[in-house]
Scaffold this motif. Sequence first.
Motif, PDB file in Angstrom:
ATOM      1  N   VAL A 114      36.111  43.455  55.985  1.00 52.85           N
ATOM      2  CA  VAL A 114      35.392  41.831  56.226  1.00 52.85           C
ATOM      3  C   VAL A 114      34.693  41.896  54.786  1.00 52.85           C
ATOM      4  N   ASP A 115      35.324  41.253  54.105  1.00 57.49           N
ATOM      5  CA  ASP A 115      34.881  40.871  52.665  1.00 57.49           C
ATOM      6  C   ASP A 115      35.169  41.519  51.554  1.00 57.49           C
ATOM      7  N   HIS A 116      36.193  42.266  51.993  1.00 56.41           N
ATOM      8  CA  HIS A 116      36.293  43.086  50.446  1.00 56.41           C
ATOM      9  C   HIS A 116      37.788  41.905  50.101  1.00 56.41           C
TER      10      HIS A 116
ATOM     11  N   LYS B 257      40.348  40.098  51.669  1.00 59.06           N
ATOM     12  CA  LYS B 257      41.536  39.365  52.198  1.00 59.06           C
ATOM     13  C   LYS B 257      42.229  38.003  51.752  1.00 59.06           C
ATOM     14  N   THR B 258      41.390  37.265  52.471  1.00 61.53           N
ATOM     15  CA  THR B 258      41.457  35.741  52.190  1.00 61.53           C
ATOM     16  C   THR B 258      41.428  35.495  51.282  1.00 61.53           C
ATOM     17  N   THR B 259      40.874  35.862  49.679  1.00 64.85           N
ATOM     18  CA  THR B 259      41.006  34.982  48.626  1.00 64.85           C
ATOM     19  C   THR B 259      42.656  35.826  48.091  1.00 64.85           C
TER      20      THR B 259
ATOM     21  N   THR C  79      36.039  32.592  57.454  1.00 63.11           N
ATOM     22  CA  THR C  79      37.034  33.048  56.364  1.00 63.11           C
ATOM     23  C   THR C  79      38.314  33.174  57.083  1.00 63.11           C
TER      24      THR C  79
ATOM     25  N   ASN D  38      39.912  45.882  45.356  1.00 62.94           N
ATOM     26  CA  ASN D  38      39.915  44.667  44.903  1.00 62.94           C
ATOM     27  C   ASN D  38      38.481  44.649  44.108  1.00 62.94           C
ATOM     28  N   LYS D  39      37.983  43.273  43.536  1.00 63.02           N
ATOM     29  CA  LYS D  39      36.630  43.059  42.576  1.00 63.02           C
ATOM     30  C   LYS D  39      36.560  43.439  41.574  1.00 63.02           C
TER      31      LYS D  39
ATOM     32  N   ASP E 205      36.242  42.735  38.575  1.00 66.89           N
ATOM     33  CA  ASP E 205      35.207  42.248  37.734  1.00 66.89           C
ATOM     34  C   ASP E 205      33.930  42.077  37.992  1.00 66.89           C
ATOM     35  N   ARG E 206      33.541  43.029  39.829  1.00 68.76           N
ATOM     36  CA  ARG E 206      32.311  42.922  39.495  1.00 68.76           C
ATOM     37  C   ARG E 206      31.772  44.486  38.796  1.00 68.76           C
TER      38      ARG E 206
ATOM     39  N   ASN F 291      41.554  41.306  41.150  1.00 68.09           N
ATOM     40  CA  ASN F 291      40.370  40.553  40.375  1.00 68.09           C
ATOM     41  C   ASN F 291      41.128  39.275  41.519  1.00 68.09           C
ATOM     42  N   ALA F 292      41.008  38.922  42.643  1.00 67.30           N
ATOM     43  CA  ALA F 292      41.368  38.430  43.602  1.00 67.30           C
ATOM     44  C   ALA F 292      41.233  36.479  43.175  1.00 67.30           C
TER      45      ALA F 292
HETATM   46  P1  GDP Z   1      37.911  38.717  53.705  1.00 69.71           P
HETATM   47  O1  GDP Z   1      36.355  38.403  54.383  1.00 69.71           O
HETATM   48  O2  GDP Z   1      38.440  40.543  53.342  1.00 69.71           O
HETATM   49  O3  GDP Z   1      38.961  37.745  53.976  1.00 69.71           O
HETATM   50  O4  GDP Z   1      36.876  38.178  52.361  1.00 69.71           O
HETATM   51  P2  GDP Z   1      37.241  36.994  51.297  1.00 69.71           P
HETATM   52  O5  GDP Z   1      38.298  36.838  51.203  1.00 69.71           O
HETATM   53  O6  GDP Z   1      36.449  35.761  52.548  1.00 69.71           O
HETATM   54  O7  GDP Z   1      36.634  37.212  50.026  1.00 69.71           O
HETATM   55  C1  GDP Z   1      34.826  37.660  50.122  1.00 69.71           C
HETATM   56  C2  GDP Z   1      34.101  37.254  49.450  1.00 69.71           C
HETATM   57  O8  GDP Z   1      33.963  37.882  47.843  1.00 69.71           O
HETATM   58  C3  GDP Z   1      33.962  36.149  48.882  1.00 69.71           C
HETATM   59  O9  GDP Z   1      33.079  35.430  48.568  1.00 69.71           O
HETATM   60  C4  GDP Z   1      35.248  35.780  47.942  1.00 69.71           C
HETATM   61  O10 GDP Z   1      34.921  34.559  47.067  1.00 69.71           O
HETATM   62  C5  GDP Z   1      34.750  37.675  47.237  1.00 69.71           C
HETATM   63  N1  GDP Z   1      36.008  37.454  46.397  1.00 69.71           N
HETATM   64  C6  GDP Z   1      36.971  38.051  46.807  1.00 69.71           C
HETATM   65  N2  GDP Z   1      37.985  38.049  46.005  1.00 69.71           N
HETATM   66  C7  GDP Z   1      36.722  38.842  44.949  1.00 69.71           C
HETATM   67  C8  GDP Z   1      37.353  39.755  43.376  1.00 69.71           C
HETATM   68  O11 GDP Z   1      37.857  40.145  42.919  1.00 69.71           O
HETATM   69  N3  GDP Z   1      36.110  39.318  42.872  1.00 69.71           N
HETATM   70  C9  GDP Z   1      34.961  38.911  42.718  1.00 69.71           C
HETATM   71  N4  GDP Z   1      33.993  38.895  41.701  1.00 69.71           N
HETATM   72  N5  GDP Z   1      34.827  38.113  44.231  1.00 69.71           N
HETATM   73  C10 GDP Z   1      35.846  38.453  45.057  1.00 69.71           C
END
Ligand code: GDP
Length: 312
Positions: free
Chosen positions: A16-18, A20-22, A57, A130-131, A133-134, A168-169
């Motif tokens: 969760v939060d990694h 997936k949805t984005t 999400t 993913n992410k 850009d962090r 960078n999703a």
């Molecule tokens: P899920 O729970 O796996 O579906 O995660 P989400 O897609 O809802 O993303 C969780 C959080 O991470 C959200 O606030 C997104 O905007 C953020 N996020 C997703 N992808 C990226 C990325 O590539 N870079 C950054 N900085 N944030 C991201």
Amino acid sequence: MHKREDLRNLAIIAHVDHGKTTLADAMLWQSGIFRANEQVAERVLDSLDLEREKGITIMAKNTAITYRGVKINIVDTPGHADFGGEVERTLNMVDGVMLLVDATEGPLPQTRFVLGKALAKGLPPIVVINKIDRPDRRLDQVLEEIYDLFIDLDATEEQLDFPVLYTNAKAGIALTDPNGQGQDLAPLFETILSAIPAPVYDPAAPLQFLVTNLEYSDYVGIIAVGKVVSGALRPGQDAVLIKRGETVGKARLSQVYTYEGLQRLSADVVQAGDIASVAGVPDVFIGDTIGDPEDPRPLPVITVEEPTIAMV
Ligand code: GDP
């Protein structure tokens, strides 16, 4: 056996939060699925925005995108060890998995169970970090942690040779080299096409539809979701319902659906290899087979076993 080169079936495994949805969102946009029908796009996005406002999400259980003429079915997996066999059922529909990992957090224990099941089934993995850009990303260590996890889960040599994508999703960018430049998710789409095998099926075999999930609609009642393992599904077709190897009843399929984007769309026919859903089989349940009345062939019953790996 025939290969459906026009099709790929993929499960996403992610904590969760990694992201997936984005990522799924960005894939939908970039696959151009909405260009042909902007109204659908608006509606889908509206509902997504609404869900986001509520702080939930959502990721549709089944999403389908099209890239270079190939339909990619993406199935969500439960993000945790479950006791109902949902992981097993989901993995029975796909030919490969995508492990999505946050570039800072690395792989977390909750995805271990699902990944272990996928590897034990011999499914080929794609790793997406993913992410990127962090500013606090830990690319090398995270990749090391992923290798360690795979080794710990008895991955085969081939599975250990997984392709790695850096994304960078949020920006909709995928890279094969984390220090390179990119504009879109094309490298990810290309990797899915090359690393996930096309489904194979026997073109001469009668209908076998494996029911992996149920949905409900006020209009058509119970909808059985699953995979057309062989044969084809057509609305109006006569079928039989098979439970635990026994034919228990007859049915006429009232509606047949495929997935496009986040939508369930009526279809005239769905051929073997694809993920679909069907209405008109009232007593259907998860694990059943919908078969051909002339030649009913039950699919192996999915065993529901308890997870052996404790949640940490
Ligand atoms: P899920 O729970 O796996 O579906 O995660 P989400 O897609 O809802 O993303 C969780 C959080 O991470 C959200 O606030 C997104 O905007 C953020 N996020 C997703 N992808 C990226 C990325 O590539 N870079 C950054 N900085 N944030 C991201």
